[in-house]
Design an enzyme around this catalytic site. Structure first.
Site, PDB file in Angstrom:
ATOM      1  N   GLU A  27       0.826  -1.215   0.000  1.00  0.00           N
ATOM      2  CA  GLU A  27       0.000   0.000   0.000  1.00  0.00           C
ATOM      3  C   GLU A  27       0.857   1.260   0.000  1.00  0.00           C
ATOM      4  OE1 GLU A  27      -1.976  -0.460   3.768  1.00  0.00           O
ATOM      5  OE2 GLU A  27      -3.395  -1.950   3.022  1.00  0.00           O
ATOM      6  N   GLY A  41       2.080   4.967  -0.545  1.00  0.00           N
ATOM      7  CA  GLY A  41       1.511   6.281  -0.810  1.00  0.00           C
ATOM      8  C   GLY A  41       2.633   7.235  -1.181  1.00  0.00           C
ATOM      9  N   CYS A  84      -1.126  33.704  10.369  1.00  0.00           N
ATOM     10  CA  CYS A  84      -0.858  34.264  11.692  1.00  0.00           C
ATOM     11  C   CYS A  84      -0.600  33.167  12.718  1.00  0.00           C
ATOM     12  CB  CYS A  84      -2.016  35.157  12.113  1.00  0.00           C
ATOM     13  SG  CYS A  84      -2.235  36.479  10.934  1.00  0.00           S
ATOM     14  N   GLU A  85       0.512  32.489  12.584  1.00  0.00           N
ATOM     15  CA  GLU A  85       0.964  31.442  13.506  1.00  0.00           C
ATOM     16  C   GLU A  85       2.482  31.430  13.415  1.00  0.00           C
ATOM     17  OE1 GLU A  85      -0.794  28.942  15.226  1.00  0.00           O
ATOM     18  OE2 GLU A  85      -2.792  29.441  14.458  1.00  0.00           O
TER      19      GLU A  85
HETATM   20  C1  LIG Z   1      -0.940   6.018   5.297  1.00  0.00           C
HETATM   21  C2  LIG Z   1      -1.083   4.591   5.027  1.00  0.00           C
HETATM   22  C3  LIG Z   1      -0.386   4.003   3.951  1.00  0.00           C
HETATM   23  C4  LIG Z   1       0.573   4.765   3.082  1.00  0.00           C
HETATM   24  O1  LIG Z   1       1.732   5.116   3.766  1.00  0.00           O
HETATM   25  P1  LIG Z   1       2.959   5.776   3.002  1.00  0.00           P
HETATM   26  O2  LIG Z   1       3.959   6.004   4.060  1.00  0.00           O
HETATM   27  O3  LIG Z   1       2.480   7.015   2.384  1.00  0.00           O
HETATM   28  O4  LIG Z   1       3.434   4.773   1.982  1.00  0.00           O
HETATM   29  C5  LIG Z   1      -0.600   2.667   3.697  1.00  0.00           C
HETATM   30  N1  LIG Z   1      -1.443   1.932   4.472  1.00  0.00           N
HETATM   31  C6  LIG Z   1      -2.114   2.461   5.505  1.00  0.00           C
HETATM   32  C7  LIG Z   1      -3.006   1.610   6.316  1.00  0.00           C
HETATM   33  C8  LIG Z   1      -1.948   3.803   5.818  1.00  0.00           C
HETATM   34  O5  LIG Z   1      -2.605   4.319   6.869  1.00  0.00           O
END
Ligand SMILES: *Cc1c(COP(=O)(O)O)cnc(C)c1O
Length: 414
Positions: free
Chosen positions: A274, A276, A344-345
């Protein structure tokens, strides 16, 4: 490389960033099609030919419909963490049968929507959730495929806010209690309990901890199989980091998947990953323009038109992003500056005490590696309309999300 200087001007693929800024305005996110696709293909092609696998892009990293459509057309599955993300995936033409639903707090309504949409499976994080999925599936007259997300209790050695694999984190089911949880789940109606999942954190630069988690998950699968639980799938999560700093070593996707191949060989498991960040982070920049400079005592602040509401990572995680002038000039002084936004932080900074070529009012800056956890975390704080998003493909580009207007800011208010 998706972003490089040509004749002193920073390009995305074959398009000068200055051309995009002149037409789309700033702040503006710019993404590279070739960059995103090459990362996806690196994941997909690194699995052994006879290893069944799905690369499920973690939608939360960058959920723009055009980005999702690119990945859907390339054959990606999707990892979602909300019904809203499922809606986006479906609108982008993603295949629901390749969607896994993660997250610690799915509501009954979200489970219902996902089951009706025909997603592949749920990664479950609590007994209550499993009971709800069982109930929902029984009502719909369906069987829901589930994995239990186990917490392998390994330290991902990353920022505490993005570490998820330790007992003290809210995520997953303690691996020591997993066998009992599998027994309970197996006894419920409407469920196909055939998978184990884990995800120990994000921005992991040393894959050793990820492989340690994999080994613990595979050992659990052996124990479960010995007890007669038919496990056919494993989901090893995301988490591979990228080099935000020039001297960080980027973990190689190919080597990491190679390590998975070696561990999975002969086990008769379909594997999902998975990713990202490692799919999209390096393929995006946030383009911004210098508003003005100001000195407080000996300190130099360069105030730019992008802020923490546009890119939250520096404020939230003390994250480092390289910042480059879009136009290179010979003979610039080097200065040390805080690059800050107008919000404004005091937490509103993009870089602190950064050694930079000195830049002038009106100049364009590119904040690098902003393709993941950039726009998706943006807000309207300080009533700032959210930035435009642009997708480049070779020598062409298009706006894939319009800059918000003042009207947009108030449209849902009564
Ligand atoms: C955020 C997340 C990802 C992706 O993580 P990355 O570090 O962006 O690769 C994959 N699986 C789950 C369950 C997540 O919460």
């Amino acid at each position: 490389m998706s972003f490089e200087y040509r004749n002193g001007s920073l390009y995305c693929e074959s398009v000068p960033l200055a051309e995009i800024a002149a037409s789309a305005g700033t702040p503006c996110y710019v993404y590279s099609t070739a960059g995103i696709l090459s990362r996806f293909l690196e994941y997909d092609s690194s699995f052994d030919a006879n290893q069944p696998h799905t690369v499920c892009y973690a939608v939360k990293a960058n959920s723009n419909l055009s980005v999702l459509r690119l990945l859907a057309q390339a054959g990606a599955g999707f990892d979602i963490v909300s019904a809203g993300e499922l809606y986006r995936v479906l609108r982008a033409g993603g295949d629901p049968s390749q969607v896994v639903f993660s997250g610690v707090g799915k509501t009954f309504a979200e489970i219902d929507y996902a089951l009706k949409s025909g997603i592949h499976s749920f990664n479950c994080e609590s007994e209550t959730e499993i009971e709800w999925i069982s109930e929902c599936a029984t009502r719909q007259g369906k069987e829901a495929r589930i994995a239990l997300r186990v917490n392998p209790d390994v330290d991902a050695a990353t920022h505490p806010y993005i570490s998820t694999g330790l007992k003290e984190n809210k995520f997953g089911i303690d691996i020591a209690l997993a066998e009992e949880a599998y027994r309970k789940a197996n006894a419920l109606p409407g469920l196909i309990v055939d998978s184990v999942s884990c995800h120990i954190g994000s921005q992991i630069l040393n894959p050793t901890s990820m492989l340690e988690a994999v080994d613990r998950v595979l050992a659990l699968i052996e124990r479960l199989r010995d007890q007669g639980v038919r496990i056919t799938h494993v989901d090893l999560g995301g988490g591979l980091g990228i080099a935000y700093k020039p001297n960080d070593a980027t973990p190689s996707i190919r080597e990491y998947i190679g390590q998975l191949n070696a561990r999975l060989a002969g086990r008769n498991l379909h594997v999902a990953v998975e990713p990202g960040r490692s799919l999209v982070a390096e393929s995006g920049v946030l383009l911004s323009k210098v508003i003005l400079h100001k000195h407080n005592g000996s300190k130099l602040f360069t105030v730019i038109d992008a802020a923490m509401n546009d890119l939250m990572r520096p404020a939230l995680y003390q994250a480092h992003h390289e910042i480059q002038p879009v136009h290179q000039h010979q003979g610039r002084d080097t200065v040390t500056a805080d690059i800050v936004g107008p919000v404004c932080e005091s937490g509103d900074f993009l870089a602190k005490d950064r050694q930079m070529p000195s830049v002038e009012i009106g100049e364009l800056l590119a904040i690098r590696d902003a393709g993941a956890y950039g726009f998706v975390m943006s807000s309207n704080y300080n009533s700032r309309p959210r930035a435009a998003e642009v997708l480049v493909d070779g020598s062409s580009w298009k706006i894939v999300r319009e800059r918000e207007t003042f009207e947009d800011l108030i449209q849902n208010e009564l």
